[in-house]
Write a protein that holds these residues in place. Sequence first.
Motif: not given
Length: 82
Positions: A26-48
């Motif tokens: 399973s995973d949960l991710g969030r992208g960061l948009l600043k001034d209309g541009k993709w700048v980063a992503a943060l994702v957490v995941h789990q083995a179950a």
Amino acid sequence: NYSDIPNDPRLPAADRESYARIGVASDLGRGLLKDGKWVAALVVHQAAPRVWTPLQITLLDETAERTWEAVRRARAERTLGE
């Protein structure tokens, strides 16, 4: 966001196999948009498989924003130092 990657019909079999090879169910991710541009992503995941709670989603959103602000501040300080 995927709660049960091994059984999620939205994912092609090859993608499910790739996740299985690295032990992610399973995973949960969030992208960061600043001034209309993709700048980063943060994702957490789990083995179950798991269902991510609204509180966990909010925490990831806040962590992503704070992480981006820390990066932006570090870049500004480096620029000032040069």
